[in-house]
Design a protein around this motif. Structure first.
Motif: not given
Length: 847
Positions: A564, A612, A679, A684, A686
Motif C-alpha cells: 500500500r 486508497a 494513503t 488502506d 480495503r
C-alpha cells in the motif's frame, strides 16, 4: 502393531521380525482366539490407517505387501451355531448372539520401482476421495512414493495392485527415525533422531527438498531425541514424541513470503507433554474417529489428549511392565496398553473432548493455517477434518450487525422523535406516530425477504449510486432546509407541518434521483484506474533501481501494508516466483488510453487497482463533518449569531446558507487531507471497513435491520421527550432561545435517560435478530469489519444448525452455549443501560 475390535472385546497383535504373523486375543478373558502363522519373509516395518483397514508391511527383501485386518459382525438367533473362522461370539440384548469374525488379508508382494535393499520405513495413507499413497524408505536411503491403484477384473478373479512410483534420495547418510507422507501425496516428511525434519514437496513428477526444521531445538544440547513419529487422522499433521516426554504436531501451511519456493512452510501447531518429569514418550497412537492422541510414557502412564482443544481427556497409570504399545478403541471408549508384562485394557468416558475454553474463546492453530485464528466450522465433508468451534466469530458477527444497524437507526429514530415531539402539530402527530409504530408489527421474515429479494440485488446492481445516495440524501435535506430559510416569513407561515413533511419527502425523492444519476459519474471520476494502474495492467513497467527502493520495504514485499505504501509512491510489486520485484511505470511507453479505463467499484474493492484515497474520503467524511461542526461551534458560530441578530431575515438566510455550503466544502477538504495522509502511511480502507464485495452483505443488513429497530427507538424516545415539563420549554423560549435551540439544548439533555434506554432496547432487539440476518447475509462466520462482507450471528447460527446437530453431542451443546452467550450479552447491555439511566435521571431530578 495392535488393532482393537469394534466393541473393544478383542485385539489383533501383529508381530514383526523374523517370525512375523499375528494372534487374535479376547480381551475379556485373555483367550487366544487364533491367528496367522509366521511369514516366509522378515517383516521390518508396518504402517496402518483407520485401525487396520489399510496396512502396509515392508520386508527385508525390499518388497511391500498391502492388506487389512477386517472385523465383520453378524447377528444370529439364540441357539444358532456360530462357530467357524477366527473370532468370538457374545450374547446381547433380546437373546441374540453377535458374532465378530476377524480376517487378515494381504495381496502379493509388490516390488518397489526405485532404490535397493530392505524396506526400512513405510507409510500408507488415504485421502478423502479414497486415493491411496504409499511411501517407503529403502536401505540405500531412497524414498519411493507411489500412488496405489487396485484393478478388479469385471469377469471376476483376483484383484491386481499397480504402483505408480516417484523416487528421490535423502540428504546425507543418516537413517531417519520416521517417514510420513501426506494423504494427498504432495508432501513427504523425514524425521531424524536428533530432531531435524526435512520436507520434500512434489513438483510435477519429482520431489524437491524444500526446508528443514529443528523440532528439538531447545533440547538437543541436553541429549533429547525423537523416539516416535506418527500421523494424525486425515494425513496432514505429523506427531513427534521425544525422550524428554514432549509431544508436538506439525503441519504445512501457505506461506505469503514464499521462502521455500512452493508457497508453503512447516508450522508447529501444538506442544504439550510431561517435559521435566524424567520420562520419555514410548508410543503415540492417533484415534480413528477424531483428533484424540494417546501418549504412552516410559513409566507406563497413558495420557489421552485432544489435539485441537488441547484438553487432557484421561490419565491412566497402566502398570504394564515394559509397556511399548498403546491403542485407542474404535469408539474412543477404551485404551489398550501392551508390553513385556502382558497387556491391559482400560475403559474411559471421553466426554466432550472438543470442548475447552481455549477452543471456544481463544485462538487456535488449526490444521492448514499459518497462525492462531478464530474459526467456526462445525461440520465438514469428511470425518477426518478438524472441527473448529470457536464462538468468537459468531460474537463478532452479532456485534458487527448490531453496531452498523444502530449507526443507521439511532440518528434517524432520535431526530424523528425530536421533530415529532417539538415541531409537529398535534393533529399531524396523531397520524405520524401510529404510522411509525405500525412498522414494528412487520414480521422479521418479511423484512428479510425484502432485503434478500429487493434491496440486495439493487445494491449489487447500483452500488455506486447507493453509496453516493447515503451522502446526497442527508445533504439534500439540510440544503433544502437552508434554502427554505430564504422564503419570506409571511409565506412560510402559510404552510403547516403536514405540508412540511410533504416537502421533505419531495426533497428526499429529488435527492434520490440526483444520487442515481450522478452515482456512475462519481464512481467514474473517483475510482477509475490512473495511468500507473493501466501501466501495471498492461505490463508497461520497469524495475526500480535498487538505490531508489525504500529501505523500509526491503525483505517485506509480501506484507500488504508495504504494498500500500509503495502504491502511494506510484510503485508496485510484481511476483516473479522467487520473490517480489519493485516496479514503476515505464515513461518510455505512452499511455494511449486504450487500456482498462472503465471504473469498476467492485474491482476497486477487490484491490485489483486504484489508490486508497477515494475510499478514505468516503470513510472519513462523516467524521470530518462532525469535527468541522464542533470546531465552528466553539470558534465562529457565536460571533456570526451576534452579527446576524442585527440583520434582516434575507441577509440571515443567505449567510446561514453560505455557512452551510462553506462547512460542507471544508468537511470535504478535511476528509481529503486525512485520506491522503492515511494513503501515504500505507493504510488502506480495503483492509478494514471496505473489502471484497458480496451481494448479501453487512450494508444491506444494517439498512433493513435499522428499519426494524427504528420504531422501537422512535416510540420510546418520543415518549421521553414529551415527558419533559413544558415549563422548561417556556423558560427557554422566554429567554430568547429559538425552538431548535430549546429542543437541542434543553429538551434533549433532560430526556437523555429515556433516549438512552430506547437506544439500548433497540440494541438488544438488534442483537437477537434472526430472520433478517439469516436471509440477507451469506452466514459466513468471518471476523472482518468490511461492510461489504457477510457474517454470522449467534441467533442465526442457532437457527441454522440446531435442527441438524446430534442431540447431546458437542455441537449440540455448543449451540446452547451460543444461546447462553447471547443471553449474557443482552443482560449486560440492559443492566448497563439501566445503571446509566438511573445516573442521568438523578442528575435531572431537580429540574
Amino acid at each position: 502393531a495392535v488393532y482393537m475390535g469394534p466393541y473393544g472385546e478383542a485385539a489383533v497383535f501383529s508381530r514383526q521380525g523374523s517370525g512375523g504373523g499375528g494372534v487374535v486375543v479376547g480381551l475379556l478373558d485373555n483367550e487366544n482366539l487364533g491367528g496367522w502363522g509366521a511369514l516366509q519373509n522378515e517383516v521390518v516395518c508396518e504402517s496402518s490407517a483407520r485401525n487396520g483397514e489399510l496396512i502396509a508391511r515392508g520386508f527385508r527383501d525390499g518388497t511391500v505387501r498391502l492388506g487389512s485386518v477386517e472385523f465383520s459382525t453378524k447377528l444370529f438367533a439364540a441357539g444358532s451355531d456360530t462357530d467357524g473362522g477366527i473370532g468370538y461370539s457374545q450374547e446381547i440384548e433380546g437373546g441374540r448372539i453377535r458374532r465378530v469374525s476377524v480376517e487378515e488379508s494381504f495381496g502379493e508382494p509388490l516390488k518397489l520401482k526405485g532404490g535397493e535393499g530392505a524396506v526400512l520405513l513405510v507409510d500408507y495413507q488415504v485421502d478423502t476421495t479414497g486415493k491411496t499413497v504409499l511411501a517407503a524408505l529403502r536401505a540405500d536411503l531412497t524414498v519411493v512414493v507411489s500412488s496405489v491403484r487396485t484393478i478388479r477384473p469385471l469377469g471376476g478373479g483376483a484383484a491386481k495392485t499397480r504402483l505408480k512410483a516417484t523416487s528421490f534420495l535423502l540428504n546425507g547418510d543418516e537413517v531417519p527415525v520416521g517417514l510420513k507422507v501426506s494423504a494427498d501425496g504432495g508432501q513427504v516428511f523425514v524425521v531424524y533422531r536428533d530432531g531435524g525434519m526435512d520436507r520434500f514437496a512434489r513438483e510435477k513428477r519429482d520431489f524437491v527438498f524444500r526446508e528443514r526444521v529443528e523440532t528439538l531445538s531447545t533440547q538437543r544440547d541436553d541429549g533429547g531425541e525423537v523416539s516416535v513419529v506418527e500421523m494424525v487422522i486425515g494425513g496432514q499433521t505429523v506427531l513427534i514424541g521425544d525422550t524428554f516426554g514432549g509431544v508436538q504436531s506439525w503441519h504445512v501451511a501457505l506461506d505469503e513470503q514464499d521462502r521455500f519456493g512452493d508457497g508453503r512452510f512447516l508450522v508447529r501447531s501444538h506442544l504439550f507433554g510431561r517435559v521435566g518429569d524424567g520420562v520419555g514418550v514410548v508410543d503415540l497412537t492417533p484415534s480413528g474417529r477424531d483428533r484424540t492422541v494417546g501418549v504412552l510414557y516410559s513409566d507406563g502412564v497413558v495420557v489421552l489428549r485432544h489435539l485441537t482443544s488441547e484438553k487432557t481427556i484421561v490419565r491412566i497409570e497402566s502398570g504394564v511392565e515394559g509397556a511399548v504399545l498403546v491403542a485407542i478403541g474404535p469408539k474412543n471408549d477404551a485404551v489398550l496398553v501392551a508390553g513385556e508384562g502382558g497387556y491391559g485394557v482400560y475403559g474411559y468416558e471421553a466426554g466432550y473432548a472438543e470442548f475447552s475454553i481455549k477452543a471456544l474463546f481463544g485462538k487456535v492453530v488449526y490444521e492448514g493455517l499459518p497462525a492462531p485464528a478464530y474459526v467456526y466450522q462445525s461440520s465438514s465433508g469428511d470425518d477426518s477434518s478438524e472441527v473448529k468451534l470457536s464462538v468468537m466469530p459468531l460474537v463478532f458477527g452479532t456485534l458487527k450487525a448490531t453496531v452498523f444497524a444502530m449507526l443507521f437507526a439511532i440518528p434517524v429514530a432520535v431526530f424523528a422523535a425530536l421533530y415529532s415531539s417539538e415541531f409537529l402539530s398535534r393533529r399531524v402527530r396523531k397520524v405520524v406516530k401510529p404510522s411509525v409504530e405500525l412498522m414494528a408489527s412487520l414480521p422479521s421474515v418479511v423484512l428479510g425477504f425484502v432485503a434478500a429479494m429487493v434491496v440486495a440485488p439493487y445494491v449489487a446492481e447500483y452500488l455506486g449510486s447507493f453509496l453516493v445516495g447515503m451522502f446526497v440524501l442527508p445533504f439534500g435535506v439540510l440544503f433544502g432546509a437552508h434554502v427554505w430559510q430564504l422564503v419570506p416569513l409571511s409565506t412560510r407561515l402559510r404552510f403547516r407541518t403536514g405540508h412540511h413533511l410533504m416537502m421533505v419527502a419531495g426533497v428526499l425523492f429529488l435527492s434520490g434521483v440526483l444520487a442515481w444519476g450522478v452515482g456512475p459519474t462519481v464512481v467514474g471520476v473517483g475510482f477509475a484506474p490512473d495511468e500507473f494502474d493501466r501501466a501495471m495492467m498492461s505490463g508497461g513497467v520497469v524495475a526500480v533501481d535498487g538505490e531508489r527502493v525504500p529501505e523500509w520495504s526491503v525483505g517485506r514485499l509480501h506484507e500488504t501494508r508495504v504494498g500500500r505504501r509503495l502504491r502511494a509512491m506510484e510503485m508496485g510489486i510484481i511476483d516473479t516466483g522467487g520473490g517480489g520485484v519493485v516496479v514503476e511505470r515505464d515513461m518510455r511507453i505512452a499511455d494511449d488510453g486504450k487500456g482498462f479505463v472503465d471504473a469498476d467499484l467492485r474491482r476497486w474493492l477487490n484491490g485489483e487497482y486504484g489508490s486508497a484515497t477515494p475510499g478514505w474520503v468516503m470513510a472519513c467524511m462523516p467524521l470530518a463533518v462532525i469535527g468541522v461542526w464542533i470546531v465552528q461551534a466553539f470558534t465562529i458560530r457565536r460571533r456570526i449569531d451576534v452579527w446576524l441578530s442585527t440583520q434582516n431575515s434575507a441577509t440571515v438566510g443567505m449567510v446561514v446558507l453560505g455557512k452551510f455550503v462553506v462547512l460542507a466544502m471544508a468537511s470535504l477538504a478535511v476528509a481529503y487531507v486525512a485520506a491522503a495522509g492515511l494513503t501515504a502511511a500505507g493504510v488502506d480502507p480495503r483492509d478494514s471497513v471496505f473489502g471484497t464485495f458480496s451481494p448479501r452483505n453487512t450494508l444491506v443488513v444494517a439498512v433493513i435491520m435499522g428499519f426494524a429497530v427504528i420504531p422501537i427507538i422512535f416510540t420510546i424516545s418520543e415518549d421521553a421527550l414529551r415527558a419533559v415539563p413544558d415549563s422548561l420549554r417556556s423558560a427557554s423560549l422566554g429567554a430568547g432561545a429559538t425552538k431548535w435551540q430549546t429542543a437541542v439544548r434543553i429538551v434533549l439533555p433532560v430526556a437523555g435517560s429515556g433516549i438512552f434506554s430506547a437506544c439500548m432496547i433497540g440494541f438488544g432487539r438488534a442483537v437477537g435478530e434472526t430472520m433478517i440476518v439469516l436471509m440477507a447475509t451469506g452466514n459466513t462466520p468471518e471476523m472482518s469489519w468490511n461492510i461489504f462482507a457477510g457474517f454470522r450471528t449467534l441467533a442465526a447460527n442457532i437457527a441454522v444448525e440446531l435442527p441438524e446437530a446430534p442431540k447431546g453431542g458437542t455441537h449440540y451443546r455448543v449451540l446452547f452455549l451460543c444461546g447462553f452467550v447471547l443471553f449474557v450479552m443482552t443482560f449486560v447491555i440492559n443492566t448497563s443501560a439501566e445503571v446509566v439511566r438511573q445516573v442521568v435521571r438523578k442528575r435531572n431530578a431537580g429540574l
